[in-house]
Write an enzyme that holds these catalytic residues in place. Structure first.
Site, mmCIF file in Angstrom:
data_model
loop_
_atom_site.group_PDB
_atom_site.id
_atom_site.type_symbol
_atom_site.label_atom_id
_atom_site.label_comp_id
_atom_site.label_asym_id
_atom_site.label_seq_id
_atom_site.Cartn_x
_atom_site.Cartn_y
_atom_site.Cartn_z
ATOM 1 N N CYS A 1 13.427 -0.514 16.363
ATOM 2 C CA CYS A 1 13.031 -0.596 15.413
ATOM 3 C C CYS A 1 14.175 0.237 14.476
ATOM 4 O O CYS A 1 15.337 0.985 14.971
ATOM 5 C CB CYS A 1 11.839 -0.498 14.946
ATOM 6 S SG CYS A 1 11.357 0.862 14.078
ATOM 7 N N LYS B 1 -3.401 -0.707 5.696
ATOM 8 C CA LYS B 1 -3.085 -1.766 6.991
ATOM 9 C C LYS B 1 -2.688 -1.043 7.781
ATOM 10 O O LYS B 1 -3.198 -1.926 9.278
ATOM 11 C CB LYS B 1 -1.469 -1.472 6.340
ATOM 12 C CG LYS B 1 -0.410 -2.211 7.532
ATOM 13 C CD LYS B 1 1.102 -2.411 7.160
ATOM 14 C CE LYS B 1 2.514 -1.127 7.471
ATOM 15 N NZ LYS B 1 2.069 -0.884 9.398
ATOM 16 N N ASN B 2 -2.905 0.623 8.216
ATOM 17 C CA ASN B 2 -2.022 1.501 9.312
ATOM 18 C C ASN B 2 -3.665 1.581 10.226
ATOM 19 O O ASN B 2 -3.742 1.697 11.336
ATOM 20 C CB ASN B 2 -1.497 2.856 9.167
ATOM 21 C CG ASN B 2 -0.298 2.065 9.187
ATOM 22 O OD1 ASN B 2 0.236 0.707 9.426
ATOM 23 N ND2 ASN B 2 0.597 3.209 9.333
ATOM 24 N N ASP C 1 5.561 8.148 6.225
ATOM 25 C CA ASP C 1 6.054 7.242 5.618
ATOM 26 C C ASP C 1 6.023 7.480 4.509
ATOM 27 O O ASP C 1 5.889 6.480 3.437
ATOM 28 C CB ASP C 1 4.395 6.304 6.342
ATOM 29 C CG ASP C 1 4.593 5.598 7.347
ATOM 30 O OD1 ASP C 1 5.532 5.816 8.196
ATOM 31 O OD2 ASP C 1 3.430 4.776 7.473
#
Ligand code: UD1
Length: 431
Positions: free
Chosen positions: A126, A22-23, A317
């Site tokens: 966030c 994804k990143n 992560d």
């Protein structure tokens, strides 16, 4: 709202295919803004974040087209998607779009380089911290951009002759700001030197793709990246590298539940530090040509100590997922979070399942327990949600994880991949 229900079901055995990262996929999609020709990306994961970025980019003039399957493609093989920004039709990225995904702020780099201006909403905070943008601003200013911030928007303008190459040293390592400076400097006039650059594999993947598009980048993967600006970039085809965070997450699942699973297509070099920590738990890790085999047959988990660091250190992560493992270790584990200030939100939820964790500042002490018990819990952010699934794999009874939209942002076919190796996991869709 959907929820995922998981019930401890013993060992995991079989094969889990690892998706494209994804990143890397997100900045690669953003790089399509740099050329009028098509950029075809293979091994693209099917994720909510990819869908959201497609609609954000289409606002700037990017068309996309899903390409046909190739021989051997299955439902678990990534998609090939061609992105083409024949023209930049809008250089404004509005709040309604940017707030949905922080990484969309990164369009500021290519818009500025190709169209000479960008007006991008501030992304806002966030769940995992304030996540400031000072490094983006300073590095783009170093390339000659004029930047002012007004009414929640960052207005950036390139000088009349375009961005100018420069030497800039990041005071702190930032993945996003390195991506943005790489993209902007590719079309700047002259040579740019980025010092203290992020060395993450996804930065390397983006630099490789930019080079395939005609950029002249060297040193990516080290702390100093040199970019000789070119006047234009062209189309290219590029396959997204395997997702090291998904790899580490499923590796932690197998370590927790026990069993023997091949993580197909995974590359050990992308997460060596995390694999070393996993081996300390007593789990076997065997890297081969077809992926990484994770094996744990019987016995208890040994406690672990790790601190999150920029690559090649232990990735932030994976912090929540490995902390979940530690909750069942025989002894006391220590975890230090150095990257984000508020990344222990999963601790309260793990405690609801019976984990024994205390926090002091950025340090967590985890005393392993014999038993976790299923309970309703709430996903707080993308990676933290996975720690609850990992705990649920060995908890007695049902663990119900709500707010699963966090998981859908970053884990492709999660329930399918885990149930294929024997997990008892299902999604309940609300009425
Ligand atoms: C990226 C990843 C995210 C990962 C993180 C760290 C994507 C889409 N996201 O996020 O999954 O957790 O790298 O590996 O690739 N900072 C500043 N000023 C800035 C920018 C960042 O102080 O202008 C700080 C951040 O608050 C944080 C640290 O730098 O403390 C690292 O953040 P950064 O590497 O920029 O993370 P992201 O690129 O947002």
């Amino acid at each position: 709202m959907d929820k995922i229900v998981i019930r401890g079901n013993g060992e995991l055995n079989g094969v889990i295919p690892i998706s494209g990262a994804k990143n890397a996929a997100l900045p690669l999609m953003i790089a399509s803004l740099l050329t009028s020709e098509p950029l075809t990306l293979g091994n693209m994961p099917r994720l909510a974040d990819v869908e959201a970025l497609k609609s954000i980019l289409s606002n700037h003039g990017v068309d996309y087209q899903v390409k046909g399957k190739r021989a051997g493609d299955t439902g678990m093989t990534g998609q090939r998607i061609a992105f083409q920004a024949s023209q930049i039709v809008d250089t404004t990225a509005p709040y309604e779009l940017v707030r949905k995904m922080r990484a969309s702020f990164w369009v500021i780099g290519p818009l500025l380089a190709r169209a000479g201006q960008a007006c991008v909403s501030l992304p806002g905070g966030c769940a995992i911290g304030t996540r400031p943008i000072d490094l983006f601003i300073e590095s783009l200013q170093a390339l000659g951009a004029t930047i002012d911030i007004d009414a929640g928007y960052v207005n950036a303008k390139a000088p009349s002759g375009g961005l100018k190459g420069a030497t800039y040293r990041f005071p702190k390592v930032s993945v996003g700001a390195t991506h943005v400076m790489l993209m902007a400097a590719s079309l700047a006039d002259g040579t740019t030197v980025i010092e203290n650059a992020a060395r993450e594999p996804e930065v390397v993947d983006v630099a490789n793709c930019l080079n395939a598009m005609g950029a002249k980048i060297s040193g990516h993967g080290t702390t100093t990246i040199v970019i000789e600006g070119v006047t234009s970039l062209h189309g290219a085809s590029h396959d997204v590298l395997p997702d090291r965070i998904e790899t580490g997450t499923f590796a932690a699942c197998v370590a927790m539940a026990g069993g023997d699973v091949l993580l197909q297509n995974a590359r050990a070099g992308l997460l060596q530090e995390a694999l070393d920590v996993l081996e300390k738990t007593g789990t076997e890790v065997e890297a081969g040509n077809d992926g990484i085999r994770i094996r744990r047959k019987g016995g208890s988990l040994a406690p672990i100590d790790f601190s999150t660091e920029p690559f090649p250190g232990f990735p932030t992560d994976l912090q929540a997922q490995f902390m979940a493992l530690a909750t069942r270790a025989e002894g006391v584990s220590h975890v230090t979070e150095n990257i984000f200030e508020n990344r222990f939100m999963h601790v309260q939820e793990l405690a609801r399942l019976g984990a024994n964790i205390s926090i002091e500042g950025q340090k967590a002490t985890i005393t392993g327990v014999d038993r976790l018990s299923g309970a309703p819990v709430m996903a707080t952010d993308l990676r933290a949600s996975m720690s609850l699934i990992i705990a649920g794999l060995v908890a007695d009874g049902d663990t119900e994880v709500s707010r699963v939209y966090h998981l859908d942002r970053g884990f492709e076919l999660l329930e399918d991949k885990l149930s294929a190796v024997g997990a008892d996991i299902r999604r309940e869709t609300a009425g």
